[in-house]
Enzyme design. Structure first.
Site, PDB file in Angstrom:
ATOM      1  N   SER A   1      16.825  -1.558  28.190  1.00 22.46           N
ATOM      2  CA  SER A   1      17.336  -0.269  27.343  1.00 22.46           C
ATOM      3  C   SER A   1      18.706   0.262  27.507  1.00 22.46           C
ATOM      4  CB  SER A   1      16.845   0.721  28.900  1.00 22.46           C
ATOM      5  OG  SER A   1      16.887   2.211  27.910  1.00 22.46           O
TER       6      SER A   1
ATOM      7  N   HIS B   1       0.913  -1.437   0.090  1.00 23.93           N
ATOM      8  CA  HIS B   1      -0.082   0.472   0.073  1.00 23.93           C
ATOM      9  C   HIS B   1       1.089   1.258  -0.480  1.00 23.93           C
ATOM     10  CE1 HIS B   1       0.591  -0.601   4.392  1.00 23.93           C
ATOM     11  NE2 HIS B   1       0.633   0.729   4.159  1.00 23.93           N
TER      12      HIS B   1
ATOM     13  N   HIS C   1      14.777  -6.494  32.843  1.00 23.44           N
ATOM     14  CA  HIS C   1      14.137  -5.378  31.373  1.00 23.44           C
ATOM     15  C   HIS C   1      14.932  -4.448  30.749  1.00 23.44           C
ATOM     16  CE1 HIS C   1      15.884  -2.381  34.690  1.00 23.44           C
ATOM     17  NE2 HIS C   1      15.005  -1.537  33.876  1.00 23.44           N
TER      18      HIS C   1
END
Length: 894
Positions: free
Chosen positions: A580, A436, A578
């Site tokens: 970062s 698209h 986590h």
């Protein structure tokens, strides 16, 4: 071993040995390991050590040497004495040439008695100059891993299959044209990498590699593959992209463990249904659905797609179900395969100037192109449309990769991109496939490695620095998630220059991200290399800090006390839950977070100069430009024939995407209103790889008939972008911080203007002229004279774009060969008189100016025409005709 380390100069409190050479990371001796591959004189050290401590050296089991070393040939004679050697690395690629490319090592052969290394299991000879595989390698009975990538091998020995214990073989980036039949005898081989060679055929015996789990044949010249590949029941990943395949056997779909089949960028016109049904098959870049050769009128003919070449003034084209190839004037190419659009579809396009409020660049991104907008937005194609976008080759300070980025209406995302350089023009082009249309641009970003983390865990490492690894243990997640890794190398010289402290060092900067908002269920193990000059032998743990940055990279926190740091002689290992930014620093400073923030901020800054140049033939035409410092000299050299001006300004630091303004002062002002002019200041946006340039006309309200006018152009900062770190933003507040640079401008004494006397000029007498019409606006004779004042030396290009022939241009130039003004007037008024009856003549004049690179004159003509329209509308309104017309229209509508 302690004496050996002292001899190599690796035990010293200051990080330097007795010889004064620094203890570089990756160059250490510990127990049975000897790593000398990053020492510039590693072979010399080895020979010295072998001479003085031979009894201890022969016990070494792991040895690394650089094959870029000039003493390599002498060293090779000593290696067969290391009877206990298990792993030997003789790689090149440790040095770069003047163009920044890795230099291959000098290794062309190995000594015959090299085959006496009966314990050798791992041999790496990558980045060398081997044209044939040394025969002595075939006599290594314990060899399990062999790497000969980035050499010049044309063939492999016929008895290559005698390496019965080989489990991993990589010959990537060679010139192999065929394979020996004996390759099928490597019964325990698990990983075979033959990518980027010149293979045209594969022997059927490849199907005997029953333990092979990964087979990479990409980047070759294969037109077919043997059916015997279906016998590789252990195969998990099969890479066949970038070949010349016209067919693939359907039996590949029966492989029980296959999880990736890459068939992209081949010549496949049809794919077996069994293959297409596989959820992990990749088939982009194939001419699927194109018309096969057919017989017409007894002759063989192949249907060829229509090719459309659009001129610079065109802004749309039509695509039918038959497909087409489209080339825009700016160099952008499209390929619409047959069947991509079911009905005729009108495609509109335009090139937009990037705006930082809309084009959100990530940290360390570099913009390489303007924005391409394709409409209708969101239109869905039945097959992928291919786009090739030219871009400016990045000269980044760090390792980057080029990607095409697209805008969904809410956010930007990166597309799978391939880049190549055209042979003739040497221009760089980025290629992508889409289903698209929206907005597209080309960006250089930090190299990104990614993987899918399953519940059973996996391993991810950086292609920029393979020493950086992220290990995901089993049970780390319930649902699979995607993880991305980026690395920013930072040299010791950069850190020392920014911090003014030789004691500060840092590892590469690591950034990790994932597509899940949930933390991992188990700690993820991260391995980072120790900073340069630091090894396990000279490590002072009190000086080592692990820093964590937030997602914006604006704050850095020392988390050394919050994690468990483990050390080897080369690496630091820690665990997190986590993701970062993570950065390993080695320094005596106490406020380490502040130092890291300062360095991180400087890594994103560009040192630039401002330039103000005046055309030699027309000093009122001023070229303003903001240039990164390494481009200043080439730019000035390119422009010196046509322009003159003051020396570039002093260096200023700016961020990618930062706004700034230019204002003329002390008796000089901009000649006309412009849409990019705010409160008398011209608006710019700095993008390091785009042309931050504007050419405008200036004038002076001061009377210049008696004397020249000396003024200046000053540059000021604009609004602070959102992505600038807080400290940098704080420093830029206040009126003094807005000023960047000032450069002098001089307008010479004014000559008599052409339009002050509407009578005969320079021997010319022009009849009254009005181009256009009352409704659309007129260009009068006075307007044309004003326009002629601005044309300058571009008159020939403008004349050709107006439709004048080369013969006419030459005749005008010859007849008025001593007077540029007469040449311009003759060209412009000759065209005007011939086209005065043409209702579209004004739009043709505007188009010719744009095509000649004179957007400034095109803008002026449009402003004149718009003013004429307004005056016409006001006059109609004043006499009441517009109201009557409206009433008549209403009556008709009723």
């Amino acid at each position: 071993m302690q004496k050996m380390a002292e001899l190599l100069g690796l035990r010293d409190e200051c990080g330097e040995g007795t010889s004064g050479a620094p203890a570089l990371a990756g160059s250490c001796l510990a127990d049975n390991r000897l790593n000398l591959d990053v020492y510039p004189d590693g072979c010399c050290r080895f020979l010295q050590l072998f001479k003085e401590r031979q009894g201890e050296v022969v016990q070494v089991e792991f040895l690394r040497l650089s094959s870029n070393d000039c003493l390599l040939d002498t060293t090779l004679g000593s290696l067969p004495h290391l009877k206990h050697l298990k792993s030997l690395v003789l790689k090149g690629g440790h040095a770069r040439d003047e163009f920044g490319s890795y230099q291959h090592g000098s290794l062309t052969s190995l000594p015959p008695d090299f085959g006496n290394l009966r314990c050798l299991t791992h041999l790496d000879l990558s980045f060398n100059r081997l044209s044939t595989l040394p025969s002595c390698i075939l006599h290594l009975p314990s060899l399990r891993v062999l790497l000969v990538s980035h050499n010049s091998l044309v063939t492999l020995p016929e008895d290559f299959g005698c390496l019965r214990k080989l489990t991993f073989f990589s010959a990537m980036k060679n010139q192999l044209k065929d394979l020996p039949q004996s390759i099928g005898e490597l019964s325990v081989l698990q990983n075979l990498d033959l990518s980027e060679n010149a293979l045209e055929l594969l022997p059927e015996e490849v199907g005997n590699l029953h333990n092979c789990t990964e087979l990479d044949l990409s980047g070759n010249r294969l037109s077919s593959i043997p059916d015997s590949l279906a016998n590789l029941k252990s195969l998990r990943r099969l890479h066949l992209h970038s070949n010349l395949l016209v067919t693939v056997p359907a039996s590949l779909a029966s492989l029980p463990d296959l999880s990736r089949l890459d068939l992209q960028n081949n010549c496949l016109r049809a794919i077996p249904a069994e293959i297409q049904a596989l959820p992990f098959v990749h088939i982009r870049g194939n001419p699927l659905g194109e018309t096969e050769p057919s017989l017409q009128a007894g002759k063989s003919s192949t249907r060829r797609l229509q090719r459309l070449f659009l001129a610079s003034g065109e802004g749309s084209f039509t695509v039918t179900s038959e497909g087409c190839r489209v080339v825009l004037a700016c160099g952008i190419h499209f390929y619409f395969p047959p069947g991509a659009a079911s009905d005729p579809l009108r495609i509109y396009f335009r090139s937009l100037t990037p705006d930082p409020q809309w084009v959100k660049l990530r940290h360390h991104d570099v913009l390489l192109s303007r924005v391409l907008e394709l409409q209708p937005h969101g239109v869905q194609f039945q097959q992928e449309v291919q786009i090739w976008m030219p871009y400016i080759s990045p000269q980044t300070r760090h390792q980057h990769e080029v990607v095409v980025r697209t805008f969904s209406g809410q956010s930007w995302s990166d597309l799978r991109t391939r880049v190549k350089q055209k042979r003739k023009s040497k221009k760089c082009v980025a290629h992508c496939c889409v289903l698209h249309f929206s907005w597209f641009l080309v960006v250089s970003r930090l190299v990104q490695n990614e993987c899918r983390v399953p519940a059973e865990g996996t391993l991810l490492f950086s292609s920029v620095d393979p020493n950086i690894k992220v290990i995901f243990p089993p049970g780390v997640t319930k649902e699979p998630r995607s993880v991305k890794l980026q690395v920013l190398p930072v040299s010791a010289e950069e850190i020392e220059e920014i911090t003014a402290n030789a004691g500060c060092r840092a590892s590469p900067l690591l950034y990790l991200s994932q597509d899940s908002t949930v933390d991992f269920l188990k700690p993820v193990r991260i391995q980072l290399p120790l900073p340069p000059g630091v090894t396990g032998l000279n490590l002072d743990r009190s000086r080592l800090h692990i820093l964590h940055g937030d997602l914006e990279g604006q704050t850095w926190n020392d988390i050394t006390s919050e994690v468990v740091l483990e050390f080897t002689h080369l690496y630091a290992v820690f665990e997190v839950t986590h993701f970062s930014w993570y950065w390993l620093w080695y320094t005596t400073k106490t406020y380490i977070g502040g130092i890291a923030k300062k360095v991180y901020e400087r890594l994103r800054l560009y040192q630039v100069n401002f330039i103000a140049l005046q055309r030699k033939k027309d000093p009122e035409q001023v070229l303003l430009q903001c240039v990164p410092k390494h481009k200043v000299d080439p730019v000035l050299k390119k422009l010196q024939d046509r322009y003159r001006g003051p020396e570039p300004s002093d260096m200023v630091e700016m961020f990618e995407g930062e706004q700034f303004f230019a204002a003329f002062e002390r008796g000089i002002s901009i000649d006309m209103d412009r849409p990019d002019c705010v409160d008398g200041r011209l608006s710019f946006i700095f993008y390091s790889h785009l042309k931050n340039m504007k050419e405008i006309y200036v004038t002076s309200p001061v009377d210049r008939k008696c004397q020249a006018v000396k003024g200046q152009v000053s540059f000021y900062r604009g609004a602070v972008p959102d992505s600038i770190p807080e400290d940098a933003s704080r420093r830029r507040k206040g009126p003094d911080s807005l000023w960047l640079a000032t450069l002098p401008i001089k307008l010479p004494q004014l000559k008599p203007r052409w339009d002050e006397n509407p009578g005969p000029l320079y021997g010319f007498s022009f009849p009254p002229l009005n181009l256009g019409n009352a409704e659309t606006g007129y260009l009068t004779q006075a307007n044309l004279l004003s326009i002629a004042r601005r044309v300058g030396a571009d008159w020939q290009s403008i004349g050709l774009n107006l439709g004048l022939t080369y013969q006419q241009i030459e005749r005008i130039g010859y007849n008025n060969r001593e007077d540029l003004n007469k040449q311009i007037l003759d060209m412009l008024f000759s065209w005007a008189q011939q086209n005065s009856e043409d209702p579209d003549c004004v739009s043709k004049l505007i188009t010719a100016m744009k095509e000649s690179g004179r957007q400034d004159i095109a803008d002026e003509i449009e402003a004149i025409i718009e003013l004429g329209r307004q005056k016409y509308s006001e006059s109609i309104r004043r006499v009441g005709l517009e109201q009557e017309s409206s009433a008549e229209d209403s009556a008709i509508a009723m």
